[in-house]
Design an enzyme around this catalytic site. Structure first.
Site, PDB file in Angstrom:
ATOM      1  N   CYS A 124      -5.103   0.455  -2.049  1.00 36.95           N
ATOM      2  CA  CYS A 124      -6.046  -0.514  -1.866  1.00 36.95           C
ATOM      3  C   CYS A 124      -7.232   0.496  -1.422  1.00 36.95           C
ATOM      4  O   CYS A 124      -7.170   0.858  -0.212  1.00 36.95           O
ATOM      5  CB  CYS A 124      -5.944  -1.557  -0.868  1.00 36.95           C
ATOM      6  SG  CYS A 124      -7.272  -2.800  -0.533  1.00 36.95           S
ATOM      7  N   CYS A 177      -9.334  -1.561   1.689  1.00 39.60           N
ATOM      8  CA  CYS A 177      -8.733  -1.884   2.959  1.00 39.60           C
ATOM      9  C   CYS A 177      -6.786  -1.559   2.925  1.00 39.60           C
ATOM     10  O   CYS A 177      -6.658  -0.480   2.737  1.00 39.60           O
ATOM     11  CB  CYS A 177      -8.819  -3.536   3.463  1.00 39.60           C
ATOM     12  SG  CYS A 177      -8.564  -4.564   2.298  1.00 39.60           S
ATOM     13  N   SER A 178      -6.234  -2.473   2.746  1.00 35.97           N
ATOM     14  CA  SER A 178      -4.815  -2.046   2.724  1.00 35.97           C
ATOM     15  C   SER A 178      -4.111  -3.198   2.147  1.00 35.97           C
ATOM     16  O   SER A 178      -2.807  -3.453   2.560  1.00 35.97           O
ATOM     17  CB  SER A 178      -4.366  -1.879   4.231  1.00 35.97           C
ATOM     18  OG  SER A 178      -4.587  -3.182   5.014  1.00 35.97           O
ATOM     19  N   CYS A 179      -4.652  -4.159   1.110  1.00 43.81           N
ATOM     20  CA  CYS A 179      -3.970  -4.923   0.407  1.00 43.81           C
ATOM     21  C   CYS A 179      -2.847  -4.695  -0.182  1.00 43.81           C
ATOM     22  O   CYS A 179      -2.682  -3.488  -0.706  1.00 43.81           O
ATOM     23  CB  CYS A 179      -4.872  -5.698  -0.878  1.00 43.81           C
ATOM     24  SG  CYS A 179      -6.305  -6.307  -0.199  1.00 43.81           S
TER      25      CYS A 179
HETATM   26 FE    FE Z   1      -7.039  -4.353   1.087  1.00 41.52          FE
END
Ligand code: FE
Length: 203
Positions: free
Chosen positions: A107, A110-112
């Site tokens: 991602c 961000c950190s999906c």
């Molecule tokens: Fe994300």
């Protein structure tokens, strides 16, 4: 030289744990969050939901061609039936590794991450270095994870978003004919479903 007091928002706070605690206290005090509900969510994703869910799906895809086709074309109804539907995994896409294609998930924003299938993302998945470099130099990043691919293998990088989360279906290891789905699932590592690893040759 004057000290620079501007801190870009992309920088991590000095003490993220303290910040999270402060936010939680504020939300609970304002009645916006039920602390028991919060504990339940954390407990669920820390202990009950993890890569074993994704591994179960991958092992079934290896074992059952009809199931595999369904997961590659329209996985959501199947995941609902398997009770593997939940927040941060409302729209899953399965991408399959082959002899000629290797998939890897990131991602960049961000950190999906597909929580219902893999649990909580590892620290490196959220790091600036991984997020930036995997797009620019996926092969170098893969090398660092110990994944060497033939020169002519196509590397596909999938950028997760809030809407769409990807799960890599690793290649089934050799000499696993006749293994039960349960034994096969034990070969499916978390990293192999992110694309930074292979399924285990041995258990
Ligand atoms: Fe994300």
């Amino acid at each position: 030289m004057p000290h620079d007091h501007s801190h870009p928002q992309t920088e991590l706070p000095a003490d993220p744990v303290l910040r999270v605690k402060a936010l939680e206290t504020l939300l609970v005090n304002k009645g916006l969050v039920d602390p028991a509900a919060l504990d339940e969510i954390i407990e669920t994703y820390a202990h009950k939901v993890g890569p074993q869910n994704g591994a179960k799906v991958v092992a079934k895809m290896w074992s059952d061609p009809g199931f595999r086709d369904a997961m590659l074309t329209d996985p959501m109804p199947v995941l609902r039936d398997m009770d593997l539907y939940g927040r941060q995994g409302e729209h899953m896409v399965f991408v399959e590794n082959t002899d000629t294609v290797h998939n890897i998930v990131v991602c960049t924003l961000c950190s999906c991450y597909p929580w219902p299938l893999l649990g909580i993302p590892p620290g490196w998945y959220k790091s600036d270095a991984y997020r930036a470099r995997v797009v620019r130099e996926p092969r170098a990043v893969l090398q660092e994870f110990g994944v060497s691919l033939p020169e002519d293998t196509v590397v596909r990088v999938w950028d997760s978003t809030a809407e769409t989360r990807y799960l890599v279906v690793p290649q089934r290891p050799a000499h696993t004919e006749g293994l039960s789905e349960e034994d096969l699932a034990a070969r499916v590592t978390r990293d192999s479903m992110i694309g930074t690893g292979f399924a285990a040759e041995t258990v």
